[in-house]
Motif scaffolding. Structure first.
Motif, PDB file in Angstrom:
ATOM      1  N   ALA A  93       0.842  -1.223  -0.076  1.00 25.77           N
ATOM      2  CA  ALA A  93       0.063   0.117  -0.026  1.00 25.77           C
ATOM      3  C   ALA A  93       0.772   1.284   0.205  1.00 25.77           C
ATOM      4  CB  ALA A  93      -0.962   0.124   1.242  1.00 25.77           C
ATOM      5  N   SER A  94       2.230   1.301   0.760  1.00 24.60           N
ATOM      6  CA  SER A  94       2.693   2.565   0.767  1.00 24.60           C
ATOM      7  C   SER A  94       3.509   2.527  -0.721  1.00 24.60           C
ATOM      8  CB  SER A  94       3.998   2.065   1.979  1.00 24.60           C
ATOM      9  OG  SER A  94       4.942   1.390   1.222  1.00 24.60           O
ATOM     10  N   GLN A 128       2.167   2.020  -3.447  1.00 25.76           N
ATOM     11  CA  GLN A 128       1.163   2.524  -4.428  1.00 25.76           C
ATOM     12  C   GLN A 128       0.540   3.744  -4.002  1.00 25.76           C
ATOM     13  OE1 GLN A 128      -1.942  -0.652  -3.705  1.00 25.76           O
ATOM     14  NE2 GLN A 128      -0.718  -2.378  -4.788  1.00 25.76           N
ATOM     15  N   ASN A 129       0.862   4.208  -2.927  1.00 21.29           N
ATOM     16  CA  ASN A 129       0.375   5.620  -2.455  1.00 21.29           C
ATOM     17  C   ASN A 129       1.700   6.570  -2.144  1.00 21.29           C
ATOM     18  OD1 ASN A 129      -2.736   5.277  -2.247  1.00 21.29           O
ATOM     19  ND2 ASN A 129      -1.827   3.310  -1.155  1.00 21.29           N
ATOM     20  N   GLU A 164      -5.401  -4.327   1.231  1.00 20.51           N
ATOM     21  CA  GLU A 164      -5.245  -3.271   0.277  1.00 20.51           C
ATOM     22  C   GLU A 164      -6.432  -2.224  -0.105  1.00 20.51           C
ATOM     23  OE1 GLU A 164      -1.978  -3.948  -2.570  1.00 20.51           O
ATOM     24  OE2 GLU A 164      -1.679  -5.787  -1.609  1.00 20.51           O
ATOM     25  N   GLY A 165      -7.120  -3.079  -0.274  1.00 19.94           N
ATOM     26  CA  GLY A 165      -8.712  -2.231  -0.902  1.00 19.94           C
ATOM     27  C   GLY A 165      -9.145  -1.416   0.155  1.00 19.94           C
ATOM     28  N   LYS A 221      -7.118   1.655   0.306  1.00 21.35           N
ATOM     29  CA  LYS A 221      -7.204   2.473  -0.718  1.00 21.35           C
ATOM     30  C   LYS A 221      -8.172   3.566  -0.661  1.00 21.35           C
ATOM     31  CE  LYS A 221      -7.672   2.693  -5.540  1.00 21.35           C
ATOM     32  NZ  LYS A 221      -7.797   1.999  -6.961  1.00 21.35           N
ATOM     33  N   ASP A 222      -9.447   2.596   0.020  1.00 22.75           N
ATOM     34  CA  ASP A 222     -10.856   3.329   0.309  1.00 22.75           C
ATOM     35  C   ASP A 222     -10.579   4.497   1.278  1.00 22.75           C
ATOM     36  OD1 ASP A 222     -11.884   1.595  -1.837  1.00 22.75           O
ATOM     37  OD2 ASP A 222     -12.838   0.532  -0.241  1.00 22.75           O
ATOM     38  N   VAL A 268      -7.796   6.225   2.263  1.00 25.09           N
ATOM     39  CA  VAL A 268      -7.147   7.168   1.699  1.00 25.09           C
ATOM     40  C   VAL A 268      -7.836   7.942   0.708  1.00 25.09           C
ATOM     41  CG1 VAL A 268      -5.063   7.624   0.003  1.00 25.09           C
ATOM     42  CG2 VAL A 268      -4.971   5.718   1.868  1.00 25.09           C
ATOM     43  N   THR A 269      -8.757   7.326   0.093  1.00 23.28           N
ATOM     44  CA  THR A 269      -9.533   8.054  -0.966  1.00 23.28           C
ATOM     45  C   THR A 269     -10.466   8.974  -0.090  1.00 23.28           C
ATOM     46  OG1 THR A 269      -9.378   6.631  -2.603  1.00 23.28           O
ATOM     47  CG2 THR A 269     -11.364   7.801  -2.950  1.00 23.28           C
ATOM     48  N   GLU A 298      -8.721  11.836   1.149  1.00 19.71           N
ATOM     49  CA  GLU A 298      -8.323  12.932   0.317  1.00 19.71           C
ATOM     50  C   GLU A 298      -9.464  13.811  -0.173  1.00 19.71           C
ATOM     51  OE1 GLU A 298      -4.761  10.393  -2.163  1.00 19.71           O
ATOM     52  OE2 GLU A 298      -6.760  10.304  -2.863  1.00 19.71           O
TER      53      GLU A 298
END
Length: 125
Positions: free
Chosen positions: A43-44, A46-47, A93-94, A97-98, A100-101, A104
């Protein structure tokens, strides 16, 4: 971006900087933590705009106690110094990601206003 080691000495400066910071509270002896480690590392990568940090709860017992870490792994999501989310247990990971989104997309001025209102209301009681 690789994960960074977080200690009591750099915790505050890390979470207070602008942007999103995700911290993984873990321990060497913890089986679920060992399984989550590679997920957190991917994850790190990918972001790259997000700070990913790992807090060894054995080496940082006072910090873990101050943050009321009762089970590990525990993941804490911060943005601009504000704790947005706290998740205990394995996540994928999903889910990272969710979150983080979601972080943001937040209007941080509105979040700070809500926090200030809640604190003022608590003081009145």
């Amino acid at each position: 971006m690789a994960t960074v080691e977080i200690t009591a000495q750099n915790f505050k400066e890390t979470i207070e900087k602008e942007g999103i910071t995700i911290l993984d509270f873990w321990a060497e002896w913890c089986g679920p933590c060992q399984r989550f480690g590679p997920i957190f590392e991917r994850a790190s990568e990918q972001n790259p705009g997000v700070t990913f940090g790992k807090v060894d709860t054995e080496a940082n017992q006072e910090l873990a106690a101050a943050l009321r870490i009762q089970s590990i792994p525990t993941i804490m999501f911060f943005r601009d110094g504000v704790l947005l989310e706290r998740v205990s247990g394995l996540i994928g990971e999903g889910e990272i990601k969710d979150l983080v989104t979601k972080a943001e997309a937040l209007d941080m001025d509105a979040v700070r206003t809500q926090i200030a209102e809640a604190q003022a209301q608590a003081q009145q009681q």
